[in-house]
Structure formats: structure tokens, C-alpha cells
Design an enzyme around this catalytic site. Structure first.
Site, PDB file in Angstrom:
ATOM      1  N   HIS A 180      48.054  33.431  43.777  1.00  0.00           N
ATOM      2  CA  HIS A 180      46.563  35.340  43.346  1.00  0.00           C
ATOM      3  C   HIS A 180      45.457  34.352  42.637  1.00  0.00           C
ATOM      4  O   HIS A 180      45.593  33.773  41.410  1.00  0.00           O
ATOM      5  CB  HIS A 180      46.831  36.383  42.721  1.00  0.00           C
ATOM      6  N   GLU A 209      45.932  32.148  47.988  1.00  0.00           N
ATOM      7  CA  GLU A 209      44.316  33.759  48.220  1.00  0.00           C
ATOM      8  C   GLU A 209      43.216  33.085  46.577  1.00  0.00           C
ATOM      9  O   GLU A 209      43.331  32.476  45.700  1.00  0.00           O
ATOM     10  CB  GLU A 209      44.505  35.435  47.787  1.00  0.00           C
ATOM     11  N   ASP A 217      38.991  33.363  46.086  1.00  0.00           N
ATOM     12  CA  ASP A 217      37.639  34.564  46.130  1.00  0.00           C
ATOM     13  C   ASP A 217      35.969  33.422  45.968  1.00  0.00           C
ATOM     14  O   ASP A 217      36.267  32.429  45.350  1.00  0.00           O
ATOM     15  CB  ASP A 217      37.151  34.750  45.043  1.00  0.00           C
ATOM     16  N   HIS A 233      35.718  34.639  41.133  1.00  0.00           N
ATOM     17  CA  HIS A 233      35.938  35.527  41.144  1.00  0.00           C
ATOM     18  C   HIS A 233      35.239  37.185  41.162  1.00  0.00           C
ATOM     19  O   HIS A 233      34.201  37.591  42.563  1.00  0.00           O
ATOM     20  CB  HIS A 233      37.091  36.520  40.838  1.00  0.00           C
ATOM     21  N   GLU A 287      39.239  35.224  50.573  1.00  0.00           N
ATOM     22  CA  GLU A 287      38.651  36.130  50.164  1.00  0.00           C
ATOM     23  C   GLU A 287      37.075  36.647  49.866  1.00  0.00           C
ATOM     24  O   GLU A 287      36.062  35.726  49.160  1.00  0.00           O
ATOM     25  CB  GLU A 287      38.851  36.834  49.026  1.00  0.00           C
ATOM     26  N   LYS A 303      33.861  37.471  48.566  1.00  0.00           N
ATOM     27  CA  LYS A 303      33.502  38.355  47.283  1.00  0.00           C
ATOM     28  C   LYS A 303      31.641  39.448  47.603  1.00  0.00           C
ATOM     29  O   LYS A 303      31.122  38.759  47.693  1.00  0.00           O
ATOM     30  CB  LYS A 303      33.977  38.123  46.215  1.00  0.00           C
ATOM     31  N   ASP A 362      50.388  35.879  40.761  1.00  0.00           N
ATOM     32  CA  ASP A 362      49.818  35.324  39.393  1.00  0.00           C
ATOM     33  C   ASP A 362      50.977  34.309  39.566  1.00  0.00           C
ATOM     34  O   ASP A 362      50.615  33.641  38.513  1.00  0.00           O
ATOM     35  CB  ASP A 362      49.460  36.205  38.441  1.00  0.00           C
TER      36      ASP A 362
END
Length: 262
Positions: A7, A34, A36, A49, A109, A111, A229
Site C-alpha cells: 500500500h 498500490e 495513488d 496521495h 488508484e 485520485k 503497509d
């Protein structure tokens, strides 16, 4: 087999969403990363993020107010530890060039729930395609309209809606998005909910699981992936070198009986 996704990289051990964090995740035998993505003022996809740079850099302001070159003047490591002073916000392209040398999978991801970032889907998709990594990338977002934009561009793209609330029969909603993947918060995964996903052949990749007992239970449920994490701990639980008793996640729903809704 359950995959282990780091993460924002191995974010317990290095500043999140930095190359140090990604490299540490690889060292810890993560199967995937993963991360962002947001867009700079000059439309460069960068890995961060928050919509602002305040929490994870020594700067202030919205990511969208900086050009990529300006962002490179910010330090994104020393907030975490002096050891990482000088770390920079990586561009998505920088990461993809590095990733190609590995066997890692990637969960991007988008955002774009708070900041709309018009055109982000095509910019990111084209960059992944340019580096010939289409088959190793999963796109997720809390903005499910954005995921549908990706599906319009490429019906074969793998999308996964993110959610964190107690959706009613979420497998039906996921199917309505023309996908067989979902990324729910672990707290939503009552055993009956997991059964509903299994019965509909929907792949569950759950976030952000850091408790070894919860990991053990989810591994036993054969979810598609854990997003964590601490990929080193997840690997130890998965291979049995760290023995723990499973903790049923459904216990957090002690006042909720989903069977009455099925």
C-alpha cells in the site's frame, strides 16, 4: 493464491508513494504495488496521495497548482525520517520505467474524487500502454464514473471500484460496472458478504490490512489480494513462518446480520 500488494509501497518502512517505498516493497517480496496518481498543472501524472503537498512534503498548496518541475523542488522524505531527506515525488512514468525491470503487478488508484482532473483517465491509460504494461495494471478509484470512462476506452481494462461502507448486496453493484473485481475496506467483509462475492466469481482485493490475525483469516478465505503497509508481515503470515490464530473480521458487525438482507 492470494497476492500481496504494498500500500503506497512498503509505507510502514519508507515514506509513502516514493521510489524508496516501492523498492522496499520489492525487497519484501510483495507481488504488487498500490499507488495513488494525481495530475500536475502541466498534466503530468505524479504519485502522491493527498490533493495537497502539505502532509508529505516540505511545501504547501494543491498538487494541481504545481508544474512537475516545481514539484521536484519539494522534499517528500524528511517528514518520515531524516534518512530519507532528498526523496522526491515520483512521476508515474519514472515508476513504470522501473517497474518494467520487475515482475510486479500494479494497482493505480486514480485520485479524482475531490479534484476532477479532467482527462486523467486517457493520460494515465496512454502512458501505461506506451510502456506496454497494460496486462499488469489494475485501475481503482472511489470515483466510479472515472472507472467507467476507462471501460469506454478499453472494454478489456481491469477496473476495481473502491468502497468503505456497508453496501447492500455489493456483488450486484460491482457486476453493474461490467467488472469482476472489487477493492473494499476490510471492515466491510463479513463472511456472508465474502460468500456473495465468491458466488458471483468476483475477485476481492481488500485494503488496508496490517493486523496479522486479520491477514490469516483473509488468506484462509482465499481473497484475491491483500493491500497492506507491511508486506513483509503479510508474506510471513502467508508462508506460515509467522503463526497466528485468525481473527474473524465479521465480528465488527456484531449488531448486523446480513443474512436477513439476502
Amino acid at each position: 493464491m492470494t497476492y500481496i500488494f504494498a500500500h503506497r509501497g512498503a509505507s510502514k518502512y519508507a515514506p509513502e508513494n516514493t521510489m524508496s517505498s516501492f523498492k522496499k516493497a520489492l525487497e519484501m517480496k510483495a507481488d504488487g504495488i498500490e499507488l495513488d496518481v494525481q495530475l500536475t498543472k502541466d498534466k503530468v501524472p505524479v504519485i502522491i496521495h493527498d490533493e495537497t503537498v502539505k502532509r508529505t512534503t516540505d511545501g504547501k498548496g494543491f498538487v494541481s497548482e504545481f508544474t512537475y518541475k516545481q514539484l521536484q523542488n519539494l522534499d517528500s522524505g524528511k517528514w518520515f525520517s531524516k534518512q530519507f531527506t532528498g526523496e522526491r515525488i515520483p512521476s508515474l512514468e519514472e515508476f513504470l520505467i522501473w517497474m518494467k525491470q520487475t515482475k510486479l503487478l500494479l494497482n493505480i488508484e486514480l485520485k479524482n474524487t475531490i479534484m476532477p482532473y479532467y482527462g486523467m483517465e486517457k493520460i494515465v491509460y496512454d502512458l501505461v500502454d506506451q510502456h506496454k504494461l497494460r496486462n499488469r495494471v489494475i485501475y481503482s478509484s472511489f470515483n466510479h464514473y472515472s472507472l467507467q470512462e476507462l471501460k469506454k476506452m478499453d472494454p478489456n481494462v481491469e477496473i476495481a471500484p473502491l468502497y468503505s461502507s456497508g453496501l447492500y448486496q455489493p456483488w450486484n453493484y460491482v457486476k453493474s460496472l461490467s467488472t469482476d473485481c472489487v477493492h473494499p475496506h476490510w471492515r466491510t467483509l463479513h463472511p456472508t458478504i465474502l460468500k456473495g462475492f465468491r458466488d458471483c466469481s468476483i475477485k476481492v482485493r481488500t485494503y488496508t490490512v496490517n493486523d496479522p490475525k486479520k491477514m490469516r483469516w483473509l488468506f484462509d478465505q482465499k481473497v484475491e489480494a491483500l493491500i497492506t503497509d507491511v508486506p513483509d508481515i503479510a508474506r510471513s503470515v502467508l508462508d506460515g513462518s509467522l503463526a497466528v490464530k485468525p481473527s474473524v473480521i465479521g465480528n465488527v458487525f456484531h449488531k448486523f446480520n446480513p443474512k436477513s438482507y439476502l
